[in-house]
Scaffold this active site. Sequence first.
Site, PDB file in Angstrom:
ATOM      1  N   ASP A  15       0.819  -1.223   0.000  1.00  0.00           N
ATOM      2  CA  ASP A  15       0.000   0.000   0.000  1.00  0.00           C
ATOM      3  C   ASP A  15       0.847   1.266   0.000  1.00  0.00           C
ATOM      4  OD1 ASP A  15      -2.420  -1.358   0.013  1.00  0.00           O
ATOM      5  OD2 ASP A  15      -2.608  -1.321   2.206  1.00  0.00           O
ATOM      6  N   ASP A 124      -6.896   3.283  12.594  1.00  0.00           N
ATOM      7  CA  ASP A 124      -5.612   3.961  12.452  1.00  0.00           C
ATOM      8  C   ASP A 124      -5.723   5.284  11.709  1.00  0.00           C
ATOM      9  OD1 ASP A 124      -4.110   2.133  13.935  1.00  0.00           O
ATOM     10  OD2 ASP A 124      -4.087   0.729  12.269  1.00  0.00           O
ATOM     11  N   SER A 176      -3.645  -9.728   7.905  1.00  0.00           N
ATOM     12  CA  SER A 176      -3.047  -8.397   7.976  1.00  0.00           C
ATOM     13  C   SER A 176      -2.409  -8.281   9.348  1.00  0.00           C
ATOM     14  CB  SER A 176      -4.135  -7.345   7.784  1.00  0.00           C
ATOM     15  OG  SER A 176      -3.710  -6.124   8.341  1.00  0.00           O
TER      16      SER A 176
HETATM   17  N1  ARG Z   1      -7.589  -3.287  16.138  1.00  0.00           N
HETATM   18  C1  ARG Z   1      -6.322  -2.840  16.587  1.00  0.00           C
HETATM   19  C2  ARG Z   1      -6.336  -1.378  16.876  1.00  0.00           C
HETATM   20  O1  ARG Z   1      -7.193  -0.700  16.370  1.00  0.00           O
HETATM   21  C3  ARG Z   1      -5.210  -3.230  15.674  1.00  0.00           C
HETATM   22  C4  ARG Z   1      -5.182  -2.540  14.373  1.00  0.00           C
HETATM   23  C5  ARG Z   1      -4.148  -3.126  13.513  1.00  0.00           C
HETATM   24  N2  ARG Z   1      -3.834  -2.257  12.456  1.00  0.00           N
HETATM   25  C6  ARG Z   1      -3.442  -2.661  11.272  1.00  0.00           C
HETATM   26  N3  ARG Z   1      -3.172  -1.750  10.405  1.00  0.00           N
HETATM   27  N4  ARG Z   1      -3.369  -3.936  10.961  1.00  0.00           N
HETATM   28  O2  ARG Z   1      -5.531  -0.872  17.587  1.00  0.00           O
END
Ligand code: ARG
Length: 404
Positions: A15, A124, A176
């Site tokens: 990405d 994120d 992921s």
């Molecule tokens: N669900 C978790 C959080 O929001 C992990 C997110 C993982 N992020 C990722 N880009 N795979 O903190």
Amino acid sequence: MNRKKIAVAYSGGLDTSVMVKWLSEKYDADIITVTGILGKTKELDGLEEKAYKTGASKVVIVDLQEKFVNDYAFKALKAGALYEGVYPLATAIGRPLLVKLLVETALAEGADTVAHGCTGKGNDQVRFEVGVQSIAPELNILAPLRTWEFNSRDEEIDYALKYQIPVKVTKSSPYSIDENLWGIAIECGVLEDPTVPPPDDAYQITVDPKLAQDEPEVISIGFEHGVPKKLNGQSYSSAELVSVLNFTGGRHGIGRIDLIENRIVGIKSREIYEAPAAVILHKAHYELEKLVLDRETFRFKQVVSDKVANLIYDGLWYTPLFEGLMAFVDAIQKDVTGEVTLEFYKGNVNVLSRTSPFSSYDKYLATYTPEDTFDRTAAEGFLKIYGLPYKTLNLVSNKTLEEV
Ligand code: ARG
């Protein structure tokens, strides 16, 4: 006129690699890639060369491991921050630090825009964008994954091939994965079905507790003012201490978490976490607080822990409420000094002993032997007064025994 400059939060994955080229084409801009190292991962190998080959005009890579553990992970530890009671927030804690590096770099390089590679339905993006708005509101923010023309990984790979962007198109993992020293988050693939237990290949750093070694392992953790400093009496840097516990805990199958969680954007998701060090340290730290904090502080701390966890999860690190609550947390960590001895055994962390120079556990008050110093005759008066509101209430309400 100077060319436009964009600072991109860069991991070297598909990405963000495609993003570097795509942004430079679309905005006719110079791209500065920005990578903060929060733990040793495979993705870091050859990252600088890869970023330049992808079209970056400047590549910034900073090892933030000690800073991450000291100023971010250990803050969350002192706060007792576990989202929905269990998730130690590894990814969520990393974002504010990456945001800071991204913003610092953008400002130093004269870029008026920053970009991230987060998707449009995750947490994120919120952490990145609220973070940037909170510390550098003058910067523009781009989130190409929400707007670009690619609809699948394959389309991104085609684009990468067309522009000779070096991406590893090996057998892609069905999951992921996001990783740093405070833990690993694993999602997607078969994990999206909450009725299916995680397959063994989902786990990256822990063994199946059932298959873990039969010999238990004993380790003592020394804390100073709420911060872990020593393992078995030996001093470690913060990042080293966490690495050692990840490794040791991992081989005992400690730190696996399977969570259906509430995301900021309103959906529920199923997430697998591995966080041996975080789970061990939270347990030990909480144990020490039980020994040291007075009852009211201890009770109120639990409310604060939950609130801090929500603030971190929700991307509200750089906010007045977070700062204020952390000032409370720091104030009450003053006496959280001492040692906790733990036993690791087949996925479990058992507390064997705890000790502190500031312990308010008084053996003579607690004992049921003749050495008892507790004045039990005082309990009589205490109970008359303590129960008085309810006695009064019952006398006026006239409730029968069936009605209570
Ligand atoms: N669900 C978790 C959080 O929001 C992990 C997110 C993982 N992020 C990722 N880009 N795979 O903190």
